[in-house]
Design a protein around this motif. Structure first.
Motif, mmCIF file in Angstrom:
data_model
loop_
_atom_site.group_PDB
_atom_site.id
_atom_site.type_symbol
_atom_site.label_atom_id
_atom_site.label_comp_id
_atom_site.label_asym_id
_atom_site.label_seq_id
_atom_site.Cartn_x
_atom_site.Cartn_y
_atom_site.Cartn_z
ATOM 1 N N ILE A 6 0.974 -1.187 -0.041
ATOM 2 C CA ILE A 6 -0.028 -0.157 0.186
ATOM 3 C C ILE A 6 0.872 1.224 -0.088
ATOM 4 O O ILE A 6 1.683 1.457 0.905
ATOM 5 C CB ILE A 6 -0.909 0.001 1.196
ATOM 6 C CG1 ILE A 6 -1.761 -1.251 1.308
ATOM 7 C CG2 ILE A 6 -1.881 1.414 1.349
ATOM 8 C CD1 ILE A 6 -2.583 -1.430 2.519
ATOM 9 N N ALA A 13 -4.981 0.643 -3.217
ATOM 10 C CA ALA A 13 -3.793 0.385 -2.435
ATOM 11 C C ALA A 13 -3.049 1.866 -2.653
ATOM 12 O O ALA A 13 -1.447 1.511 -2.816
ATOM 13 C CB ALA A 13 -2.882 -0.696 -3.201
ATOM 14 N N ASP A 32 -11.052 -7.477 -3.269
ATOM 15 C CA ASP A 32 -11.094 -6.542 -1.939
ATOM 16 C C ASP A 32 -12.325 -6.433 -1.355
ATOM 17 O O ASP A 32 -13.340 -6.637 -2.006
ATOM 18 C CB ASP A 32 -10.623 -5.087 -2.230
ATOM 19 C CG ASP A 32 -9.287 -4.875 -3.138
ATOM 20 O OD1 ASP A 32 -8.544 -5.867 -2.903
ATOM 21 O OD2 ASP A 32 -9.125 -3.977 -3.997
ATOM 22 N N TYR A 70 -7.965 -4.342 1.579
ATOM 23 C CA TYR A 70 -7.413 -4.814 0.208
ATOM 24 C C TYR A 70 -6.914 -6.332 0.422
ATOM 25 O O TYR A 70 -6.230 -6.847 1.362
ATOM 26 C CB TYR A 70 -5.998 -3.786 -0.185
ATOM 27 C CG TYR A 70 -6.387 -2.525 -0.228
ATOM 28 C CD1 TYR A 70 -7.093 -1.820 -1.302
ATOM 29 C CD2 TYR A 70 -5.590 -1.466 0.548
ATOM 30 C CE1 TYR A 70 -7.535 -0.870 -1.564
ATOM 31 C CE2 TYR A 70 -5.836 -0.340 0.203
ATOM 32 C CZ TYR A 70 -6.845 0.216 -0.945
ATOM 33 O OH TYR A 70 -7.284 1.413 -0.940
#
Length: 674
Positions: free
Chosen positions: A218, A273, A648, A660
C-alpha cells in the motif's frame, strides 16, 4: 437471484468428472476402475475429535485434516491461509496480523465481542478470542478442523466448530531443520525446529520459531513509503517428562510478536492500494501462552488428563481511517486479554464402550481501551471486563446390535460476565447452558459408514463495550440446534478417501454487529436464522506418483427474523458468510526426489453488513509449488495467487473502508534437515 461464483465454481464443475468417474467405473466393472498394482494405499489418519484417538472414518462428524508436511511444502505459515484449503472455513476480511475472526457454516463473531464462534485449540490449549487466533505452523504434525457444533466437548466458543492444531511429538527420535526464505516485496524469513531426548526414556525438549519480514504494497503518497510493512517473531518451547510408563507431563511455552505498519485498509473512493495518511498506523501486538498437560494411567485402567493453561494477549494498534494528511479520523486499541483455564478429564472403558467425564473452568481478566477520533469528536473508552466459566461434560461411544454404534454426550456450563466501565456503573450477567449431542452410526459396508447426529451449540453473551452512549447494553447467548447426516469411507483398495455431509442448523438469538454511523457500533442478539449446507472432501491416490485432493462446501445462511429499529433484514444473508468455499489440487511426487503441485482455492462473495449493501467479490486463487529434496537439503518454490486476482472487501465499516486483498507472492525456501 443468480450469484456468479467465478473461477472457483467453474473449476469445481470441471473437476466433478474426476470425482465421479472412478466411482461409476467401480460400479460397472471393478477391473476397469483398478489402478496400477504398484500404487500404494492412502495412509491411515487418526484424529482426536472427541478427545480420544480414533480413526478418521470412525468419527461421526465432518472433519477435515491438513497434514503438517503438506502445510510446510505448500508454504502455509498463517491461520488465514487455511481459507479455501479447508472447505467450509473462512475468515472475516480484516487485514491485521494476529487477529482472525473465523467463519464456519455461516456463523461468525465480531472481534469486539471478545469471543469466537469457532474454537482454536493448540495442543489442547484454547484461544477464546479473535485476538491471538493465530499460529505460525512451526513443528506442525497436523491440523484437525471439526465442522459443526462442538459445544458438548469444547464449550461456549465451539458453537460452529473447532480448529485443533497438533505439534509434532517430543519422543526418542531426534529431528531438526533450519530454513531460509526469500520472496516478493523483499520478504526475508528464518525458520527452525529442533527436538531431541535430553535423558533417554525420561526427558525430551523441543524448540521452534521463525522471524519473517516483508515490505508492504500500500503506497502512501504523503510520506512516499509503503504503509503496511510486516515483521513477525514466533518462538515455541517444549519440555516433556516421563517419570514412568504410566505418567506423561508436557510443559509448553509460546510467544508471538508483531511489529507491523498499517492494517490493509484504504478509502473506497481512492486509487487501489494508495493512501495519503499523515497519521501513523501501526500494530505492536504480542501474545504468549504457558501450558502444563499431565496424563496418568491408573492401575484400574482409567486415564486421568489435566490441562492447565495461561493465555496472555496484548492488542495494541493505531490505524488512520481518513487516509488523508490531516488527522480527522483514526482508531486506536490497547487491550490486554488474559485467561487462565483448567480442564480435568477421566477416561475409561466398559466392555466394548469407551467413555469420558470432565470438568472445565476458566477465568478471564481483560483491560480494554479504545481511543478514537470520529466525526463526533474524541473518544477514550476504558473498561475492565471479567468472566468465568464452570462446566461439567461427558461423552460415551457404545456399540449396538449388528454394525450400529451410538455416540452420546452432554455439557452443563455456567458463564458469568462482568463489565466495569470507567465512566459508568458495574454490570453483571450470567447464563447457564445445556449442550447435548447424539450421533448414530452404521457400517453398511466394510469400508463405508453412514451417520446422523443432532447437537446444540452455544456462544456466550456479553456487553457492548463500544457503546457508552447506550450505557453498554448486554446481549444474550447465541444458540444453535444442528441436524447432520453423512457418509464416509474408502474406495479403490483404499486409494480414495471420501466424506459427504449435509446439515441444517436452526439459530436463535443470533448476534450481529451493527454500525449505523461511523464511531457507533453495537452487537444485537435479536435475529434468528437458518443455515443449511453440504460438504465434500476427497483424497485420491491416482498412482505412479500422482495424487488428487479436493473439497467443496456449500452454505446458505439467511435471517428468518431480524428487525433492528426501522430496518427489517428478513431474508438477508448473514455478514461474512460465503455460500461456496473449496479447493482442488493435483500433486506429482517423482522417485528422483522432485515434486510439483498446482491447486485452486477460493470462496464465493460475502456481504459485509446485515443490509447486504457492501461486499467482497468471490475469488479463485491459483497456487503453484515445485521442489526438490536431496539428502539433507530441500529447496521449494511457491507462487501464491499466481494470477494476481483481486478480491477487495469494499465497504467494510459501513462503507467507509476497503480491505485490500494481498497481491501475488513468489518465494523460494532452502531447508536443511538432520
Amino acid at each position: 437471484m443468480k450469484h456468479p461464483l467465478g473461477a472457483l465454481h467453474r473449476a469445481i464443475l470441471l473437476a466433478l468428472p474426476a470425482f465421479t468417474q472412478p466411482v461409476a467405473a467401480l460400479a460397472q466393472n471393478a477391473a476397469e476402475g483398478a489402478l496400477e498394482a504398484s500404487a500404494a494405499e492412502l495412509p491411515a489418519v487418526t484424529i482426536t475429535a472427541d478427545k480420544v484417538a480414533r480413526p478418521l472414518e470412525k468419527v461421526p462428524a465432518s472433519v477435515a485434516v491438513v497434514d503438517g508436511q503438506d502445510a510446510e511444502q505448500s508454504g502455509i505459515t498463517a491461520m488465514d491461509q487455511l481459507e479455501g484449503r479447508v472447505p467450509g472455513l473462512s475468515f472475516q476480511p480484516f487485514g491485521q496480523a494476529g487477529l482472525n475472526s473465523p467463519v464456519m457454516r455461516g456463523l461468525t463473531a465480531n472481534f469486539n465481542s471478545y469471543s469466537t464462534s469457532t474454537l482454536l485449540l493448540v495442543d489442547g490449549v484454547p484461544t477464546l478470542t479473535a485476538q491471538g487466533f493465530e499460529h505460525g505452523m512451526q513443528d506442525l504434525d497436523r491440523i484437525e478442523v471439526l465442522r459443526g457444533p462442538q459445544s458438548t466437548l469444547y464449550g461456549r466458543n465451539a458453537e460452529a466448530g473447532v480448529i485443533a492444531v497438533h505439534s509434532l511429538p517430543m519422543d526418542g527420535e531426534p529431528r531438526g531443520s533450519v530454513a531460509v526464505e526469500a520472496g516478493s516485496r523483499d520478504k526475508r524469513a528464518l525458520l527452525f525446529a529442533f527436538s531431541r531426548p535430553l535423558v533417554e526414556d525420561r526427558l525430551y525438549a523441543s524448540i521452534a520459531g521463525n522471524w519473517t519480514g516483508q515490505d508492504g504494497f500500500i503506497r502512501n503518497t504523503y510520506t512516499g513509503r509503503k504503509e503496511d510493512d510486516r515483521e513477525r517473531r514466533d518462538l515455541r518451547l517444549g519440555l516433556r517428562w516421563t517419570p514412568g510408563a504410566a505418567t506423561d507431563v508436557v510443559l509448553r511455552y509460546a510467544r508471538s510478536k508483531y511489529d507491523d505498519g498499517a492494517t490493509l485498509w484504504g478509502a473506497p473512493a481512492a486509487a487501489r492500494a494508495q493512501v495519503a495518511s499523515g497519521t501513523p498506523s501501526w500494530n505492536r501486538s504480542w501474545g504468549q501462552t504457558l501450558s502444563l498437560k499431565v496424563q496418568h494411567a491408573l492401575d484400574s485402567g482409567l486415564k486421568l488428563h489435566s490441562i492447565t493453561a495461561w493465555n496472555d494477549f496484548r492488542d495494541r494498534i493505531q490505524q488512520d481511517t481518513d487516509f488523508q494528511p490531516m488527522d480527522m479520523l483514526h482508531v486506536g486499541r490497547n487491550n490486554h486479554l488474559r485467561t487462565l483455564s483448567q480442564e480435568l478429564r477421566l477416561e475409561g472403558q466398559q466392555g466394548a464402550s469407551d467413555w469420558l467425564v470432565g470438568l472445565y473452568g476458566d477465568r478471564s481478566d481483560n483491560d480494554l481501551q479504545v481511543a478514537s477520533k470520529t466525526m463526533m469528536g474524541l473518544s477514550d473508552i476504558r473498561a475492565s471486563q471479567k468472566g468465568s466459566t464452570a462446566a461439567l461434560f461427558t461423552n460415551w461411544n457404545m456399540p449396538l446390535a449388528g454394525n450400529w454404534s451410538l455416540s452420546a454426550g452432554a455439557r452443563l456450563e455456567h458463564i458469568a460476565v462482568e463489565l466495569l466501565p470507567l465512566d459508568a456503573a458495574r454490570q453483571k450477567k450470567h447464563w447457564t447452558n445445556f449442550s447435548p449431542r447424539l450421533a448414530l452410526q452404521y457400517q453398511f459396508m466394510p469400508r463405508h459408514r453412514w451417520y446422523a447426529s443432532a447437537s446444540r451449540g452455544v456462544r456466550t453473551g456479553g456487553f457492548n463495550v463500544l457503546s457508552p452512549a447506550m450505557n453498554y447494553p448486554a446481549y444474550g447467548p447465541e444458540k444453535v440446534w444442528s441436524y447432520e447426516t453423512g457418509v464416509k469411507g474408502a474406495l479403490m483398495d483404499r486409494r480414495m478417501r471420501y466424506a459427504l455431509v449435509a446439515y441444517v442448523m436452526d439459530i436463535g438469538d443470533m448476534q450481529v454487529m451493527q454500525m449505523p454511523t461511523p464511531g457507533m457500533m453495537y452487537i444485537t442478539s435479536a435475529a434468528s436464522a437458518t443455515s443449511k449446507g453440504a460438504e465434500l472432501d476427497v483424497d485420491y491416490l491416482l498412482g505412479r506418483g500422482w495424487q488428487l485432493r479436493g473439497g467443496v462446501a456449500w452454505n446458505r445462511t439467511r435471517f428468518d427474523r431480524f428487525v433492528d429499529g426501522a430496518a427489517d433484514y428478513q431474508g438477508r444473508r448473514n455478514p461474512f458468510a460465503p455460500e461456496l468455499t473449496g479447493h482442488i489440487g493435483i500433486r506429482y511426487q517423482a522417485p528422483q526426489g522432485w515434486y510439483a503441485q498446482a491447486s485452486l482455492r477460493g470462496s464465493g462473495k460475502v456481504y459485509l453488513d446485515a443490509a447486504n449493501r457492501y461486499q467482497r467479490n468471490g475469488y479463485g486463487l491459483l497456487d503453484l509449488v515445485a521442489g526438490y529434496r536431496h539428502g539433507h537439503w530441500d529447496i521449494t518454490a511457491h507462487v501464491s495467487n499466481a494470477a494476481d486476482r483481486r478480491y477487495d472487501a469494499v465497504g467494510y465499516q459501513n462503507g467507509f473502508v476497503t480491505v485490500y486483498s494481498p497481491p501475488r507472492e513468489v518465494a523460494v525456501r532452502l531447508t536443511w534437515r538432520m
